[in-house]
Design an enzyme around this catalytic site. Structure first.
Site, mmCIF file in Angstrom:
data_model
loop_
_atom_site.group_PDB
_atom_site.id
_atom_site.type_symbol
_atom_site.label_atom_id
_atom_site.label_comp_id
_atom_site.label_asym_id
_atom_site.label_seq_id
_atom_site.Cartn_x
_atom_site.Cartn_y
_atom_site.Cartn_z
ATOM 1 N N LYS A 137 15.087 1.970 -6.546
ATOM 2 C CA LYS A 137 15.713 0.727 -7.004
ATOM 3 C C LYS A 137 17.225 0.959 -7.178
ATOM 4 O O LYS A 137 17.813 1.680 -6.367
ATOM 5 C CB LYS A 137 15.025 0.217 -8.272
ATOM 6 C CG LYS A 137 13.493 0.167 -8.082
ATOM 7 C CD LYS A 137 12.742 -0.570 -9.137
ATOM 8 C CE LYS A 137 11.259 -0.549 -8.800
ATOM 9 N NZ LYS A 137 10.443 -1.293 -9.757
ATOM 10 N N GLY A 190 6.473 -1.430 -13.443
ATOM 11 C CA GLY A 190 7.405 -1.098 -14.519
ATOM 12 C C GLY A 190 6.881 -1.382 -15.913
ATOM 13 O O GLY A 190 7.647 -1.369 -16.873
ATOM 14 N N HIS A 227 9.508 -6.647 -1.546
ATOM 15 C CA HIS A 227 9.229 -6.148 -2.896
ATOM 16 C C HIS A 227 9.279 -7.312 -3.884
ATOM 17 O O HIS A 227 10.111 -8.224 -3.741
ATOM 18 C CB HIS A 227 10.249 -5.076 -3.280
ATOM 19 C CG HIS A 227 9.902 -4.383 -4.558
ATOM 20 N ND1 HIS A 227 10.135 -4.953 -5.785
ATOM 21 C CD2 HIS A 227 9.275 -3.207 -4.800
ATOM 22 C CE1 HIS A 227 9.682 -4.135 -6.729
ATOM 23 N NE2 HIS A 227 9.157 -3.071 -6.151
ATOM 24 N N SER A 255 3.314 1.224 -11.785
ATOM 25 C CA SER A 255 3.077 2.188 -12.862
ATOM 26 C C SER A 255 2.223 3.381 -12.431
ATOM 27 O O SER A 255 1.393 3.872 -13.196
ATOM 28 C CB SER A 255 2.471 1.493 -14.084
ATOM 29 O OG SER A 255 3.386 0.552 -14.612
ATOM 30 N N GLU A 312 1.059 -4.121 -4.602
ATOM 31 C CA GLU A 312 1.698 -3.932 -5.906
ATOM 32 C C GLU A 312 1.478 -5.171 -6.773
ATOM 33 O O GLU A 312 2.235 -6.156 -6.642
ATOM 34 C CB GLU A 312 3.208 -3.736 -5.729
ATOM 35 C CG GLU A 312 3.570 -2.503 -4.958
ATOM 36 C CD GLU A 312 4.978 -2.052 -5.323
ATOM 37 O OE1 GLU A 312 5.112 -0.936 -5.831
ATOM 38 O OE2 GLU A 312 5.926 -2.826 -5.122
ATOM 39 N N GLU A 349 10.493 -7.658 -6.721
ATOM 40 C CA GLU A 349 11.799 -7.922 -7.363
ATOM 41 C C GLU A 349 12.709 -8.708 -6.419
ATOM 42 O O GLU A 349 13.505 -9.533 -6.867
ATOM 43 C CB GLU A 349 12.441 -6.591 -7.802
ATOM 44 C CG GLU A 349 11.742 -6.041 -9.044
ATOM 45 C CD GLU A 349 11.788 -4.534 -9.184
ATOM 46 O OE1 GLU A 349 12.605 -3.874 -8.531
ATOM 47 O OE2 GLU A 349 10.971 -4.013 -9.969
ATOM 48 N N ASN A 382 10.627 4.461 -4.634
ATOM 49 C CA ASN A 382 11.565 3.337 -4.630
ATOM 50 C C ASN A 382 12.506 3.538 -5.816
ATOM 51 O O ASN A 382 12.135 3.277 -6.946
ATOM 52 C CB ASN A 382 10.776 2.023 -4.753
ATOM 53 C CG ASN A 382 11.681 0.817 -4.909
ATOM 54 O OD1 ASN A 382 12.892 0.906 -4.710
ATOM 55 N ND2 ASN A 382 11.091 -0.317 -5.264
HETATM 56 P P1 PGA Z 1 6.901 1.328 -11.005
HETATM 57 O O1 PGA Z 1 7.519 0.473 -9.803
HETATM 58 O O2 PGA Z 1 6.279 2.548 -10.405
HETATM 59 O O3 PGA Z 1 8.079 1.637 -11.897
HETATM 60 O O4 PGA Z 1 5.889 0.457 -11.683
HETATM 61 C C1 PGA Z 1 6.833 0.341 -8.599
HETATM 62 C C2 PGA Z 1 7.626 -0.478 -7.631
HETATM 63 O O5 PGA Z 1 8.374 -1.373 -8.049
HETATM 64 O O6 PGA Z 1 7.545 -0.268 -6.410
#
Ligand code: PGA
Length: 254
Positions: free
Chosen positions: A11, A171, A93, A210, A165, A95, A9
């Protein structure tokens, strides 16, 4: 049995088309045998077509979509615009839930719409830190999974992927332990079995939050973790190559 799915992803990254194409080509070259591991890259929507043309082994996914086919929805991308361009679409997601007001009900509508358009949904679920400390992780995940899938008549043949997740792990560098991630992924598998017993064993459940070159192998060794949804590390060629290798090794052991 089920094939693991490792999805990057991206983003709102990188910042130029040139970098996006370069990253796509690098991941394509590092991707394992598609018969063993499904590798997906999810670039910003504006570059889907060019990225799709730049790859041959990996699949391309969108990061979100609207549920409607067309209409007065400023700034949105519809499933019919994505079909033929993307094989997958990430839906729900955290976010999007946090910054764009995406609701459980909205995610459910989008999942139905994606499947109707032949797009494989990656339905993302997971508890926030406050929900985990309040002991409500299982209840939150149950609610989110059932809402995401409630509109489907059956799960078999939909190409569905679930991404677990935990929001606090995204993140932050603070990934869930493999044991904690497995516990929730097993719970998700049980919900899938409740909804569609025949299909449940075939549906890939990813862990996300992460994931790095260092923790991927341990996560993939868990029985109900079938790949990963990777954010930050999916932008780093060496890290994503190592994660893909870990997925291929884990698939070869099964
Ligand atoms: P990350 O993000 O691997 O940077 O923690 C995962 C995600 O948002 O799908």
């Amino acid at each position: 049995m089920r094939r693991p799915v490792v999805a990057g992803n991206w983003k709102m990254n990188p910042t130029s088309l040139r970098e996006a194409i370069e990253l796509a080509r690098t991941v394509d070259a590092a991707a394992p045998d598609p018969d063993a591991v499904t590798t997906v890259i999810c670039p910003p929507a504006i570059w889907l077509a060019e990225v799709e043309r730049a790859v041959s082994r990996v699949e391309v996914g969108a990061q979100t979509m609207h549920f409607a086919d067309a209409g007065a929805f400023t700034g949105e991308t519809s499933p019919s615009m994505l079909s033929g361009l993307a094989g997958f679409v990430i839906l729900g997601h955290s976010e999007r839930r946090q910054y764009d007001g995406e609701t459980d009900e909205g995610v459910g509508r989008k999942v139905v719409s994606a499947v109707a358009h032949g797009l494989r949904p990656i339905a993302a679920v997971g508890e926030r830190a406050d929900e985990r400390s309040a002991g409500t992780t299982a209840a939150v995940v149950d609610r989110q999974v059932r809402a995401a899938l409630g509109g489907l008549e059956r799960l078999g043949g939909t190409g569905l992927v679930i991404a677990y997740e935990p929001v606090w792990a995204i993140g932050t560098g603070d990934a869930a332990t493999a044991a904690d991630a497995q516990e929730v992924c097993a719970q998700i598998r049980a919900i899938l079995a409740d909804l569609d017993p025949a299909a449940a064993p075939e549906i890939p459940i990813q862990y996300g939050g992460s994931v790095t070159a260092d923790n991927a192998a341990e996560l993939f060794a868990e029985v109900d973790i079938d790949g990963a949804l990777v954010g930050g590390a999916s932008l780093k060629p060496e890290a994503i190559a190592a994660i893909l290798r870990a997925a291929a090794e884990s698939a070869a052991r099964e």
